[in-house]
Design a protein around this motif. Structure first.
Motif, mmCIF file in Angstrom:
data_model
loop_
_atom_site.group_PDB
_atom_site.id
_atom_site.type_symbol
_atom_site.label_atom_id
_atom_site.label_comp_id
_atom_site.label_asym_id
_atom_site.label_seq_id
_atom_site.Cartn_x
_atom_site.Cartn_y
_atom_site.Cartn_z
ATOM 1 N N ILE A 11 0.733 -0.944 0.045
ATOM 2 C CA ILE A 11 0.273 -0.152 -0.341
ATOM 3 C C ILE A 11 1.336 1.260 -0.021
ATOM 4 O O ILE A 11 0.711 2.841 -0.495
ATOM 5 N N ILE A 12 1.414 1.156 1.158
ATOM 6 C CA ILE A 12 2.713 2.597 1.115
ATOM 7 C C ILE A 12 3.226 2.620 0.042
ATOM 8 O O ILE A 12 3.430 3.910 -1.066
ATOM 9 N N ALA A 13 3.959 1.254 -1.438
ATOM 10 C CA ALA A 13 4.862 1.473 -2.377
ATOM 11 C C ALA A 13 3.652 2.117 -3.532
ATOM 12 O O ALA A 13 3.891 3.009 -3.982
ATOM 13 N N GLY A 75 13.024 0.238 -4.083
ATOM 14 C CA GLY A 75 12.485 1.501 -3.686
ATOM 15 C C GLY A 75 12.177 1.762 -2.628
ATOM 16 O O GLY A 75 11.891 3.258 -3.265
ATOM 17 N N LEU A 76 11.512 1.257 -1.400
ATOM 18 C CA LEU A 76 11.184 1.826 -1.320
ATOM 19 C C LEU A 76 12.267 2.766 -0.253
ATOM 20 O O LEU A 76 12.050 3.732 0.643
ATOM 21 N N GLY A 127 7.515 5.599 4.431
ATOM 22 C CA GLY A 127 8.877 4.771 4.073
ATOM 23 C C GLY A 127 9.663 3.696 4.429
ATOM 24 O O GLY A 127 9.875 2.769 4.843
ATOM 25 N N ILE A 128 9.960 4.188 6.003
ATOM 26 C CA ILE A 128 10.788 3.221 7.301
ATOM 27 C C ILE A 128 9.432 1.802 8.009
ATOM 28 O O ILE A 128 9.788 0.852 8.400
ATOM 29 N N VAL A 129 8.175 2.593 7.897
ATOM 30 C CA VAL A 129 7.295 1.740 8.048
ATOM 31 C C VAL A 129 7.102 0.400 7.447
ATOM 32 O O VAL A 129 6.731 -0.876 7.695
ATOM 33 N N ALA A 130 7.149 0.694 6.041
ATOM 34 C CA ALA A 130 7.371 -0.744 4.747
ATOM 35 C C ALA A 130 7.993 -1.193 4.692
ATOM 36 O O ALA A 130 7.797 -2.418 4.286
#
Length: 501
Positions: A11-13, A75-76, A127-130
């Motif tokens: 989802i974050i991506a 990418g993240l 980003g860190i959470v992902a």
């Protein structure tokens, strides 16, 4: 629970893909404006060209990495690092910049800089959470991910800080001709419509602004600082039979001075009286004059021996009264047009400034015309681009249009306000059609403060400028306008001895 965690990185991506693609497409569709905005950045303006392309390319590349599962983790990491660089950029803008430029375009244009900072911080956290969620779902150790996050973020933040520091050096020291526009440095307060377009500033005394007029050369017009009252007197020099060609009027303290260097003559009268007495006659020919005090005048004249322009002083207490000082003006081509410029005085600081018209240099002198500084404007024209031809009578004429650099200048309390006529990097051509640009410099060091636009009224160009206290006065044809100077400029005023009225 683990299935939900698996969905979080995806989802974050997708969020970052939409964000970066939208941002990149918005910049491409309005690339000229985006490049101008980067050029006006107080932190990155010296690198506007390469950065404007690089940011779009990086956003597209990261969006592509996030689109493929194989490269999504990379990418993240890149997304988090990029958003960290954007975050530190905004932090530097808000905390270490003299001014805050316009916001970026697109849907985020409605956000202020503080809201941008919060949005970017949220993106960094996402980003860190992902990344952590993906590691958690895979059951792998998070140590390597934490180290990569720290490393990539430190590198990205360091790059922005490095660009900021080097950009500051280039703009202020190396004259890369990248302007930095101050945010709302002037605000219009009053406008007065004059009866013709031949007025010029003659001086200031107490709360009264004085104007001369080329159409009526022996007139002296006064107005108050609110531009609400106007009155014209007609001066009466005691020599009326002289063949005047270029009369000017200047107010200094409690006196006004009428002079015409082609005659040559200088008259002096008391403020409030129309009678002016001759104080200098046939002492010196000159084509520019600044009143230093009641008996001394700085002039630009022409050497009889070389026919070159030269600076000097008229001192009514000495014999001979004229002293020419060689070596101040430095010849590059013909010694006339290449030395042309504007001689002005900073009465508050007891300094003289000579701004060359066709090259990026201004000279700072004390009132005895001893050179204190040779400084440069931000443009890159170090050599006057002049071509002239000597005529049989000894005079010189230009045989092709020159490249003019500086048009009008005024100096007050250690700040030079310079009306430049050259467009810098990444500046809007549309803005230059609608406005004139003023560059501000310190006169005690090689320091460029910033620039601002004076927008034209009824398409009338700036003709004259004058600064006093917290006000700037502008003449555009028949319009006299007063602007208030903000603290972005006035904080740089030199705190010297106040001018004695």
């Amino acid at each position: 629970m683990k299935n939900r965690s698996i969905n979080i990185p995806l989802i974050i991506a997708y969020f970052f893909i939409l964000l970066f693609l939208y941002a990149a497409v918005s910049k491409i569709l309005d690339f000229e404006n985006f490049q101008v905005q980067i050029g006006q950045s107080p932190l990155l303006s010296a690198y506007a060209g390469i950065i404007s392309y690089s940011v779009i390319l990086v956003e597209i590349v990261i969006a592509l990495l996030l689109s493929f599962e194989r490269y999504r983790k990379t990418g993240l990491y890149a997304s988090t690092a990029l958003m960290s660089s954007f975050t530190i950029y905004i932090y530097l803008i808000l905390n270490y910049s003299d001014f805050v430029p316009c916001s970026c375009g697109g849907i985020l244009e409605k956000l202020g800089w503080t809201e941008h900072l919060i949005f970017n911080l949220v993106c960094v956290v996402l980003g860190i959470v992902a990344i952590i969620s993906e590691k958690y779902c895979q059951g792998n150790s998070m140590r390597s991910s934490v180290l990569i996050i720290l490393g990539t973020n430190i590198i990205s933040i360091g790059m922005v800080i490095t660009l900021f520091l080097s950009s500051e050096y280039i703009i202020k020291k190396e004259n890369n001709f990248t302007r930095r526009f101050l945010l709302h440095p002037v605000s219009e307060t009053n406008t007065l419509t004059l009866d013709n377009k031949d007025y010029y500033f003659a001086g200031f005394n107490q709360d009264t602004l004085y104007l001369g007029n080329r159409q009526y050369p022996l007139s002296l017009t006064t107005t108050d600082t609110a531009l609400s009252k106007i009155h014209t007197s007609y001066l009466q020099p005691d020599h009326k039979q002289l063949d005047f060609k270029n009369i000017s009027v200047e107010v200094k303290g409690t006196h006004y001075y009428v002079y015409d260097g082609t005659v040559p003559v200088i008259f002096r009268g008391n403020i409030g009286s129309i009678k002016a007495k001759t104080i200098s006659y046939q002492d010196a020919y000159f084509n520019s004059l600044v009143v230093l005090d009641s008996t001394r005048f700085a002039v630009r004249t022409q050497s009889a021996a070389t026919q070159n322009f030269i600076l000097g002083q008229i001192d009514l207490r000495k014999t001979p009264k004229l002293t020419m000082i060689s070596g101040i003006l430095q010849k590059q081509t013909d010694g006339v047009f290449d030395l042309d410029g504007i001689l002005i005085g900073d009465a508050a600081e007891k300094e003289l400034i000579y701004t060359y018209a066709y090259r990026n240099e201004f000279i700072v002198m004390d009132n005895d015309m001893k050179i204190k500084q040779r400084l440069h404007t931000i443009d890159t024209v170090r050599n006057a681009q002049i071509r002239s031809v000597a005529l049989s009578d000894g005079s010189r004429k230009m045989n092709q249009p020159p490249l003019k650099v500086n048009s009008q200048s005024f100096v007050y309390r250690g700040l030079l306000f310079n009306h430049s006529v050259l467009m810098g990097k990444n500046e809007s051509k549309n803005a230059w059609k609608k406005a004139d640009v003023i560059d501000v410099y310190q006169t005690d060091a090689q320091m460029y403060i910033g620039s601002f636009y004076i927008y034209r009224k009824n398409n009338k160009k700036l003709k004259e400028l004058y600064v006093k206290d917290h006000s700037m006065y502008i003449i555009q044809d028949d319009l006299l306008t007063r602007y208030h100077l903000s603290e972005q400029i006035t904080k740089y005023f030199r705190k010297g001895e106040a001018e004695n009225p």
